[in-house]
Design an enzyme around this catalytic site. Structure first.
Site, PDB file in Angstrom:
ATOM      1  N   GLU A 171     -24.380   7.051  76.122  1.00 51.98           N
ATOM      2  CA  GLU A 171     -23.591   5.963  75.518  1.00 51.98           C
ATOM      3  C   GLU A 171     -24.247   5.478  74.215  1.00 51.98           C
ATOM      4  O   GLU A 171     -23.986   4.358  73.773  1.00 51.98           O
ATOM      5  CB  GLU A 171     -23.463   4.767  76.490  1.00 51.98           C
ATOM      6  N   HIS A 179     -25.868  -1.977  79.568  1.00 47.12           N
ATOM      7  CA  HIS A 179     -24.700  -1.482  80.310  1.00 47.12           C
ATOM      8  C   HIS A 179     -25.088  -1.310  81.771  1.00 47.12           C
ATOM      9  O   HIS A 179     -26.142  -0.754  82.083  1.00 47.12           O
ATOM     10  CB  HIS A 179     -24.229  -0.151  79.703  1.00 47.12           C
ATOM     11  N   HIS A 214     -23.400  -1.213  86.178  1.00 48.36           N
ATOM     12  CA  HIS A 214     -22.272  -0.922  87.059  1.00 48.36           C
ATOM     13  C   HIS A 214     -22.224  -1.986  88.167  1.00 48.36           C
ATOM     14  O   HIS A 214     -22.568  -1.698  89.317  1.00 48.36           O
ATOM     15  CB  HIS A 214     -22.426   0.469  87.681  1.00 48.36           C
ATOM     16  N   GLU A 235     -20.781 -22.842  85.920  1.00 46.92           N
ATOM     17  CA  GLU A 235     -21.693 -22.526  84.820  1.00 46.92           C
ATOM     18  C   GLU A 235     -21.306 -21.279  84.023  1.00 46.92           C
ATOM     19  O   GLU A 235     -21.911 -20.984  82.990  1.00 46.92           O
ATOM     20  CB  GLU A 235     -23.129 -22.385  85.356  1.00 46.92           C
ATOM     21  N   HIS A 284     -15.413   1.106  85.707  1.00 45.58           N
ATOM     22  CA  HIS A 284     -16.696   1.712  85.333  1.00 45.58           C
ATOM     23  C   HIS A 284     -17.831   0.689  85.333  1.00 45.58           C
ATOM     24  O   HIS A 284     -18.826   0.866  86.025  1.00 45.58           O
ATOM     25  CB  HIS A 284     -16.533   2.381  83.952  1.00 45.58           C
TER      26      HIS A 284
HETATM   27  P1  13P Z   1     -26.765   7.887  80.844  1.00 47.68           P
HETATM   28  O1  13P Z   1     -27.647   8.361  81.976  1.00 47.68           O
HETATM   29  O2  13P Z   1     -26.478   8.984  79.851  1.00 47.68           O
HETATM   30  O3  13P Z   1     -27.312   6.650  80.190  1.00 47.68           O
HETATM   31  O4  13P Z   1     -25.337   7.535  81.466  1.00 47.68           O
HETATM   32  C1  13P Z   1     -25.217   6.563  82.463  1.00 47.68           C
HETATM   33  C2  13P Z   1     -23.954   5.797  82.382  1.00 47.68           C
HETATM   34  O5  13P Z   1     -23.840   4.780  83.031  1.00 47.68           O
HETATM   35  C3  13P Z   1     -22.852   6.272  81.505  1.00 47.68           C
HETATM   36  O6  13P Z   1     -21.863   5.306  81.362  1.00 47.68           O
HETATM   37 ZN    ZN Z   2     -21.879   3.761  83.003  1.00 42.02          ZN
END
Ligand code: 13P
Ligand code: ZN
Length: 272
Positions: A114, A138, A140, A168, A209
Site C-alpha cells: 500500500e 492502516h 483491519h 468522545e 477491508h
Molecule cells: P502488506 O503486507 O503489503 O503491507 O499488505 C497488508 C495489507 O493489509 C494490504 O492492505
Molecule cells: Zn489491508
C-alpha cells in the site's frame, strides 16, 4: 536500543497486533521523518548508497527528499519488536519525488504493497495540515469492517453512526470519516480514492477491508484508530440488543462538545 522514533513506531505495531487490528501481515504504517529525527538515526543510515533507486511510477507532489519509516510488505506487526530491521525500514525519496531507495532495514523486502496509498496521502496531509500530520496507519479492525456490510457506504452515514455511539468520538474525529467502496488492496485506484478523502478527513474506511488513519504522532493516529473501532463496536453492541433506540447524542450535543474544546465539527456531515 533504537532511536526513540523507531521505538515508538514498533510500539504502535505491537499495540495494533495485541488489540486484534493487525493479524498476520494485515495492515501497514509509515512515518514522515522530521530533520532532527533523521539526524538521530544517521548512524544507521546508508546515505552513500546511490545505486538502487526504485521508480514509484509517478511524481509525488511535495515529498522530494523526504525520509519515511515504513513497514515491509508481508511483514507481521506482531514481529516488529523481535525483528525491527526485517519488519521496518527507512526509505528516502529522490529530488523529483518519483523514486525511492532503501537506506536502512527492510532486509530482503520491499515497502508495503500500500506504499502508493501512503505516499499520496502523505503528500495531501503534509499540505493540508501545514506539515503536522506525519503518521499513516492502516489496520483491519473487526467492528469497522462489520459495519461496512450493514450501513450505506457514505461519509455522512458512517460519521454519524460513529459520533453518536460514544461521546468522545467527535472530539477525536471532528472532520468525520471518509468511506471508499471495495477496491483491490494495493491498487492505484484504492490509493487515489484514499488520498482524495484525505484532503478533508483524517480517517478513511475501506469497505470490507479496514481503516486508514493519519495523525501528527503515533499516539494521535493510533488513538484515532482505537476510538473509531471502539465506537463501531458499541454501535454493533447496541444493534445486537435488538431493542429500540430511545435516546441518542443529538446534533446540539455534538456541537456543544466541539465548541467546549474549540474544535470545528464538519457541519456538512450533521443532520442525517
Ligand atoms: P502488506 O503486507 O503489503 O503491507 O499488505 C497488508 C495489507 O493489509 C494490504 O492492505
Ligand atoms: Zn489491508
Amino acid at each position: 536500543m533504537y532511536p526513540k522514533i523507531i521505538e515508538e513506531f514498533v510500539r504502535m505495531c505491537d499495540d495494533g497486533y495485541r488489540l486484534g487490528f493487525n493479524e498476520a501481515n494485515g495492515g501497514n504504517a509509515s512515518y514522515r521523518m522530521a530533520p532532527e529525527e533523521i539526524k538521530k538515526c544517521s548512524e544507521y543510515l546508508d546515505l552513500k548508497n546511490d545505486g538502487d533507486w526504485m521508480s514509484l511510477g509517478c511524481e509525488i507532489t511535495g515529498l522530494s527528499n523526504e525520509y519515511f519509516i515504513v513497514t515491509a510488505s508481508g511483514s507481521l506487526m506482531r514481529n516488529a519488536g523481535l525483528d525491527v530491521e526485517g519488519t521496518l525500514g527507512i526509505v528516502q525519496l529522490n529530488d523529483t519525488g518519483d523514486a525511492y531507495k532503501i537506506i536502512w532495514g527492510l532486509e530482503g523486502r520491499r515497502p508495503t504493497s500500500e506504499f502508493s496509498a501512503h505516499l499520496l496521502s502523505h503528500s495531501v496531509r503534509k499540505c493540508v495540515s501545514g506539515g503536522h500530520d506525519r503518521v499513516m496507519y492502516h489496520l483491519h479492525p473487526p467492528a469497522v469492517i462489520a459495519l461496512t456490510y450493514i450501513l450505506d457506504l457514505n461519509d455522512k452515514i458512517f460519521s454519524n453512526a460513529l459520533w453518536r455511539s460514544m461521546t468522545e468520538c467527535v472530539m477525536v474525529i471532528p472532520d468525520g470519516v471518509g468511506v471508499v467502496p471495495w477496491l483491490c488492496p494495493g491498487s492505484r485506484e484504492l490509493a487515489n480514492a484514499t488520498c482524495e478523502k484525505m484532503s478533508a478527513r483524517q480517517a478513511v474506511i475501506w469497505a470490507h477491508h479496514g481503516l486508514y488513519v493519519t495523525g501528527l504522532s503515533f499516539d494521535d493516529a493510533f488513538g484515532k484508530a482505537h476510538t473509531i473501532e471502539k465506537s463501531a463496536s458499541i454501535y454493533l453492541d447496541i444493534l445486537k440488543t435488538g431493542r429500540p433506540i430511545l435516546q441518542t447524542i443529538t446534533d446540539t450535543d455534538l456541537r456543544t462538545i466541539c465548541l467546549s474544546l474549540g474544535l470545528k465539527i464538519n457541519e456538512e456531515l450533521l443532520e442525517v
